[in-house]
Design a protein around this motif. Structure first.
Motif, PDB file in Angstrom:
ATOM      1  N   LYS A 299       0.815  -1.210   0.000  1.00 55.71           N
ATOM      2  CA  LYS A 299       0.000   0.000   0.000  1.00 55.71           C
ATOM      3  C   LYS A 299       0.855   1.269   0.000  1.00 55.71           C
ATOM      4  CE  LYS A 299      -2.245  -1.375   3.712  1.00 55.71           C
ATOM      5  NZ  LYS A 299      -1.725  -2.754   3.822  1.00 55.71           N
ATOM      6  N   THR A 300       2.016   1.174   0.660  1.00 54.79           N
ATOM      7  CA  THR A 300       2.814   2.394   0.830  1.00 54.79           C
ATOM      8  C   THR A 300       3.158   3.048  -0.510  1.00 54.79           C
ATOM      9  OG1 THR A 300       3.834   1.200   2.652  1.00 54.79           O
ATOM     10  CG2 THR A 300       4.757   3.343   2.101  1.00 54.79           C
ATOM     11  N   ILE A 301       3.686   2.242  -1.410  1.00 56.81           N
ATOM     12  CA  ILE A 301       4.169   2.806  -2.674  1.00 56.81           C
ATOM     13  C   ILE A 301       3.021   3.506  -3.433  1.00 56.81           C
ATOM     14  CG2 ILE A 301       3.855   0.710  -4.064  1.00 56.81           C
ATOM     15  CD1 ILE A 301       6.892   2.966  -4.249  1.00 56.81           C
ATOM     16  N   ILE A 393      -3.694   8.658   5.906  1.00 58.49           N
ATOM     17  CA  ILE A 393      -3.616   8.035   7.224  1.00 58.49           C
ATOM     18  C   ILE A 393      -3.327   6.558   7.046  1.00 58.49           C
ATOM     19  CG2 ILE A 393      -4.880   7.536   9.339  1.00 58.49           C
ATOM     20  CD1 ILE A 393      -6.300  10.154   8.962  1.00 58.49           C
ATOM     21  N   ASP A 394      -2.187   6.143   7.595  1.00 63.84           N
ATOM     22  CA  ASP A 394      -1.794   4.742   7.454  1.00 63.84           C
ATOM     23  C   ASP A 394      -2.310   3.967   8.660  1.00 63.84           C
ATOM     24  OD1 ASP A 394      -0.665   2.535   6.298  1.00 63.84           O
ATOM     25  OD2 ASP A 394       1.356   2.912   7.089  1.00 63.84           O
ATOM     26  N   GLU A 395      -2.675   2.717   8.448  1.00 63.79           N
ATOM     27  CA  GLU A 395      -3.212   1.873   9.523  1.00 63.79           C
ATOM     28  C   GLU A 395      -4.354   2.595  10.232  1.00 63.79           C
ATOM     29  OE1 GLU A 395      -2.164  -1.061   9.465  1.00 63.79           O
ATOM     30  OE2 GLU A 395      -0.157  -1.002   8.616  1.00 63.79           O
ATOM     31  N   GLN A 396      -5.297   3.017   9.441  1.00 62.00           N
ATOM     32  CA  GLN A 396      -6.431   3.825   9.888  1.00 62.00           C
ATOM     33  C   GLN A 396      -7.183   3.202  11.054  1.00 62.00           C
ATOM     34  OE1 GLN A 396      -8.841   6.179   9.420  1.00 62.00           O
ATOM     35  NE2 GLN A 396     -10.627   4.979   9.983  1.00 62.00           N
ATOM     36  N   VAL A 548       2.251  -2.946  13.692  1.00 64.83           N
ATOM     37  CA  VAL A 548       1.810  -2.484  12.377  1.00 64.83           C
ATOM     38  C   VAL A 548       2.931  -1.924  11.522  1.00 64.83           C
ATOM     39  CG1 VAL A 548      -0.600  -2.043  12.933  1.00 64.83           C
ATOM     40  CG2 VAL A 548       1.108  -0.292  13.418  1.00 64.83           C
ATOM     41  N   GLY A 549       2.828  -2.232  10.235  1.00 68.41           N
ATOM     42  CA  GLY A 549       3.583  -1.508   9.224  1.00 68.41           C
ATOM     43  C   GLY A 549       5.055  -1.827   9.037  1.00 68.41           C
ATOM     44  N   ILE A 550       5.729  -2.328  10.092  1.00 68.18           N
ATOM     45  CA  ILE A 550       7.183  -2.481  10.005  1.00 68.18           C
ATOM     46  C   ILE A 550       7.564  -3.432   8.864  1.00 68.18           C
ATOM     47  CG2 ILE A 550       9.250  -3.228  11.256  1.00 68.18           C
ATOM     48  CD1 ILE A 550       7.826  -0.633  12.202  1.00 68.18           C
TER      49      ILE A 550
END
Ligand code: ADP
Ligand code: MG
Length: 693
Positions: A299-301, A393-396, A548-550
Motif C-alpha cells: 500500500k505504501t508505494i 492516514i496509514d493503519e487507519q 503495524v507496518g514495520i
C-alpha cells in the motif's frame, strides 16, 4: 434543523408510575423521554402463550396455567423468614404458587382473583411453582401482558424490575401510540414489503404471534439501517455537490521521474488503485477514499503517488501513522525516493527534541515542508499548515474518526486517503465507511511464498529454539513478540526485558539479540530498528510496538508468546511482519490457550493466510460492536439490527436511502422533514450534518 412539537420528546418523568427515583434508573437504560420508552426494544421473548389445564402440566417443565385463587396464606418461619402461598384451581386440579420472604405478596392477590401463573413446576407434597411470574386478570377479555402470551423480556439495570418496565411500556404504548408518525415514504414500504410503524411497534413489544414478531422486527431493522444509510447518503451527496476541493493535475516531470525510478513492477491491483487515486485527485470534489489491502500487499508505494502529485503543485501533504517506529520507517523510505526529485520531506513525532520539533512546525507554517510524516503529533494545535492539500492516514484502524477529522480540518477541503490492513467485510465497510469510496489490493507482490503458521505448546519450546539456531545460521532474522496488557504494562515490559536477557545469556549467546519496546528512548528505538534492518541483529525481542507496518524483508520468522492474549486481527498483523521477502517464512504461536474463543482465533490463524477471511472470522467471534474496539468512535451503535445476520435488509435499506437522496437532493433543506427528524432522534451524532459550514 427541523422543529418539532412532538409530545413524544417530553420527559418520561411525567408518566404515571414514574417517580424521581424511577426516572434515574430509567436514565441508566438511556430512557429519557416517552419516545425512548417506545423504542426500548426487548432483548428476547418468552413464549408463555400456551395455557394448560392443571391436570395436564408436567413436573420439571415450565408451564402456564390460569385459574382462581382458592386459598391464600402467609406463614412466618424462624427468624424473619416467611412463606406466602396461594392455591390456584381450574376445573381440573389445584396448583400452588409460593413466594419465600416476600410477605408483601399477600397484598397483591385477593380471594377469587382470576390469575395466570407461569414458571417451572415442582412437586413437593403438591404441585407447586416457586416465585411464579403472575398476572391478575381484571375481566375476562383484558389483554394479559406478563403471562399467557409471548412475553417481552427487556435488558435491565439493578433497580428496574422486568414487570415494572413491561407494564410501563404497555401503558405508554396504549396512551401515546397515536402520536407516533409514519416517517417512511409509502413507496419504500411497498418496495420492501414492510408494515407500518405503529403496527411494528406494537408487535415488537407485545407480539400476537411469532410470525407478527418477525415482520415487526424486519421493519425495525430496516429502519435502523435506512436511517443510518440516509445520513451517509447525505454526507456523500454534500461532498459531491457542495464542497470545492483542489484539482490536482497528477502529471508532470516529477511524476515521470518518480515512475521511472520505481524499484519493481507494480501489481495490477496496485496500478488500478493508483488510477482510482489519480481520478479522485484530478476532480474538484475532495478525495475521500479508503484503501484496503492485506498486510504486505504494497500500500505504501501507492500512497507515494498521491504525495508526489500533491507536492508537484506546491501543496503540502501529511502522512500520519500510529506508531513512531512506523512513522520513521516511512520517513526514511519516502525521503530516499523523493529527495532526488527535489521534494522536501520532514518528520514530526513527539519523541523528537523540543528544538527539532519547533523547527519542523515553523517549516510547516511557512510552506517549506512539502511532505510531513508523523504520528499523532501532527494533529496538535500548534501545527498550522500553510497549504495542506492531501492527508494520508496509514493503519487507519488504529485511529479514531475524530483524529481523522481533526487533521482534515487543518486544511481547506484537502484530499483524504486512509489505508488499512484490516480489510473489513463489505457489510461493515458500508456501515462504518459508508461515505467513502473503497479501493482494494487483493494480490500480494510476486515471488512471495506463503507463510507457514504453527501453534505450539510450552513443551516444544526447546525444539523450537534449536530450529531457530539453525535458521539464524542460514541468515534468517527473527521477531519474538510479547503482549502488552494495559493494566499490567510494567509487568509485561519486564517479561520482554527478562526474556531478552535470558536469550542473550542462556539460549543464544552466540547471536545478536535486540530489544525494543514503547518505553525506550526515541534514539534507542531508532538505533535498534536500524541495526535490525541492516541485519546486525538476529533476534529482535519486542512488544506490540512492531505490530503495524514495520517492513524488514529479511525477517522471516516470528514467534508470538502468549498468543492467546492477542486479538485475531492483531495476530494477523504481527504475522504480516514476515513473509515480506523471498525467504520462506514462519509464524509460530506459543500458547496454552484454554478459552474457546482463543482456540478459535489460533485455529483461524493456522487455517488461512487471507486477511479478508481472518477479518470475517474475527467479526463472527467478536460481533460487530467489538470488532473495532473503542478506538472506532465512528461506529454507530445499533439497537436491533445486526450487520451479519441482517445483511439483506442492510443492502436493501442502503439502496432505498441512496435513491431517495438522488430523487430529492435538497431534502436537507426541507423544514420539518419526517425522515430527518427520525434520523436525528435515533442517531443524534449526525447533528453535524446540519451545522452551518
Ligand atoms: P503494506 O501494504 O503492508 O503497507 P508495504 O507497502 O509495506 O505493505 O509493502 C511491503 C513490501 O513489499 C515492501 O518491502 C515493498 O517495497 C514491497 N513491494 C510493494 N509493492 C511491490 C511490488 N509490486 N513488487 C515487489 N515488491 C513490492
Ligand atoms: Mg503499511
Amino acid at each position: 434543523m427541523t422543529k418539532t412539537t412532538n409530545i413524544l420528546i417530553q420527559s418520561a418523568q411525567f408518566l404515571k408510575g414514574v417517580g424521581p427515583k424511577n426516572i434515574k434508573s430509567l436514565n441508566k437504560l438511556s430512557i429519557f423521554n416517552i419516545r425512548d420508552l417506545l423504542f426500548y426494544f426487548p432483548r428476547r421473548y418468552e413464549d408463555r402463550s400456551n395455557l394448560k389445564k392443571i391436570n395436564k402440566i408436567s413436573v420439571g417443565s415450565v408451564e402456564t396455567v390460569r385459574g382462581r385463587v382458592l386459598t391464600m396464606g402467609l406463614r412466618r418461619l424462624r427468624g424473619r423468614k416467611t412463606i406466602f402461598q396461594i392455591a390456584v384451581g381450574d376445573d381440573s386440579g389445584v396448583l400452588y404458587g409460593t413466594w419465600f420472604n416476600q410477605p408483601y405478596m399477600k397484598n397483591v392477590f385477593k380471594m377469587n382473583d382470576d390469575v395466570i401463573l407461569h414458571g417451572k413446576v415442582d412437586r413437593y407434597s403438591k404441585l407447586q411453582i416457586n416465585s411464579p411470574e403472575y398476572e391478575i386478570l381484571k375481566s375476562d377479555d383484558e389483554d394479559t401482558i406478563h403471562t399467557g402470551r409471548i412475553v417481552p423480556v427487556y435488558s435491565l439495570v439493578a433497580d428496574v424490575y422486568q414487570r415494572y418496565l413491561r407494564s410501563l411500556i404497555k401503558r405508554t404504548l396504549d396512551t401515546y401510540m397515536d402520536e407516533v408518525m409514519e416517517f417512511m415514504p409509502c413507496e419504500i414500504l411497498k418496495n420492501g414489503d414492510l408494515i407500518g410503524i405503529k403496527q411494528a411497534l406494537l408487535n415488537i413489544h407485545f407480539p400476537e404471534d411469532f410470525k407478527k414478531l418477525e415482520i415487526a422486527r424486519e421493519r425495525m431493522i430496516f429502519d435502523e439501517f435506512f436511517l443510518l444509510q440516509f445520513a451517509i447518503a447525505i454526507k456523500k451527496h454534500d461532498m459531491k455537490e457542495n464542497i470545492k476541493g483542489i484539482k490536482f493535475k497528477m502529471r508532470g516531470a516529477q511524476i515521470d521521474k518518480f515512475e521511472k525510478k520505481l524499484p519493481f513492477e507494480l501489481t495490477s491491483d496496485q496500478k488500478n488503485v493508483i488510477k482510482d487515486i489519480q481520478g479522485d485527485m484530478r476532480c474538484v470534489k475532495p478525495m475521500n477514499r479508503l484503501l484496503q489491502g492485506d498486510v504486505g500487499s504494497g500500500k505504501t508505494i501507492v500512497s507515494v503517488w498521491a504525495l508526489v502529485g500533491c507536492a508537484a503543485e506546491k501543496y503540502q501533504a501529511a502522512l500520519m501513522a500510529p506508531t513512531e517506529i512506523l512513522a520513521r520507517q516511512h520517513y526514511y523510505n519516502i525521503t530516499e525516493m523523493l529527495n532526488p526529485l527535489g521534494i522536501n520531506v520532514v518528520l514530526l513525532v513527539s519523541g523528537m527534541k523540543k528544538k527539532e520539533k519547533e523547527e519542523v512546525i515553523s517549516k510547516i507554517a511557512e510552506n517549506k515542508a512539502d511532505i510531513v510524516i508523523g504520528t499523532h503529533a501532527l494533529i496538535q494545535d500548534s501545527v498550522v499548515w500553510k497549504k495542506l492539500g492531501l492527508i494520508i492516514i496509514d493503519e487507519q484502524h488504529k485511529f479514531g474518526v475524530i483524529q481523522r477529522v481533526k487533521l482534515q480540518k487543518k486544511g481547506k477541503a484537502p484530499d483524504v486517503l486512509v489505508m488499512s490492513a484490516t480489510p473489513i467485510p463489505r457489510t461493515l465497510a458500508i456501515t462504518v465507511y459508508g461515505d467513502m469510496d473503497i479501493s482494494t489490493i487483493r494480490q500480494l507482490p510476486p515471488g512471495r511464498t506463503p507463510i507457514e503458521t504453527y501453534w505450539i505448546s510450552e513443551k516444544k519450546r526447546k525444539d523450537f529454539y534449536a530450529f531457530l539456531k539453525k535458521k539464524i545460521k542460514e541468515k534468517n532474522q527473527v521477531y519474538v513478540v510479547y503482549p502488552i496488557v494495559e493494566t499490567s504494562k510494567v509487568l509485561d515490559l519486564k517479561a520482554a526485558a527478562k526474556m531478552y536477557e535470558h536469550f542473550k545469556q542462556d539460549v543464544f549467546p552466540d547471536n545478536n539479540v535486540g530489544l525494543i519496546h514503547g518505553r525506550m528512548k526515541d534514539e534507542e528505538k531508532k538505533d535498534v530498528m536500524q541495526r535490525f534492518l541492516a541485519g546486525k541483529v538476529d533476534i529482535l525481542v519486542a512488544t506490540t510496538v512492531i505490530e503495524v507496518g514495520i517492513d524488514v524483508p529479511n525477517a522471516s520468522i516470528i514467534l508470538i508468546e502468549h498468543a492467546e492474549r492477542f486479538g485475531l486481527s492483531q495476530l494477523h498483523q504481527l504475522r504480516g511482519r514476515v513473509g515480506r521477502g523471498t525467504k520462506k517464512s514462519y509464524c509460530v504461536l506459543l500458547s496454552e490457550a484454554k478459552s474457546e474463543d482463543a482456540a478459535k482465533r489460533l485455529s483461524a490463524m493456522i487455517n488461512t493466510n487471507d486477511g479478508f477471511k481472518i477479518a470475517e472470522v474475527d467479526l463472527l467471534i467478536r460481533g460487530p460492536g467489538e470488532f473495532f474496539g473503542t478506538r472506532q468512535h465512528g461506529m454507530p451503535e445499533l439497537k436491533i439490527a445486526n450487520i451479519l445476520d441482517d445483511r439483506k435488509l442492510l443492502l436493501a435499506a442502503r439502496k432505498e436511502a441512496f435513491s431517495l437522496i438522488e430523487q430529492i437532493p435538497n431534502i436537507k433543506e426541507e423544514k420539518d422533514n419526517l425522515i430527518i427528524s427520525e434520523m436525528l432522534a435515533r442517531f443524534p451524532q449526525n447533528q453535524d450534518l446540519f451545522s452551518v459550514r
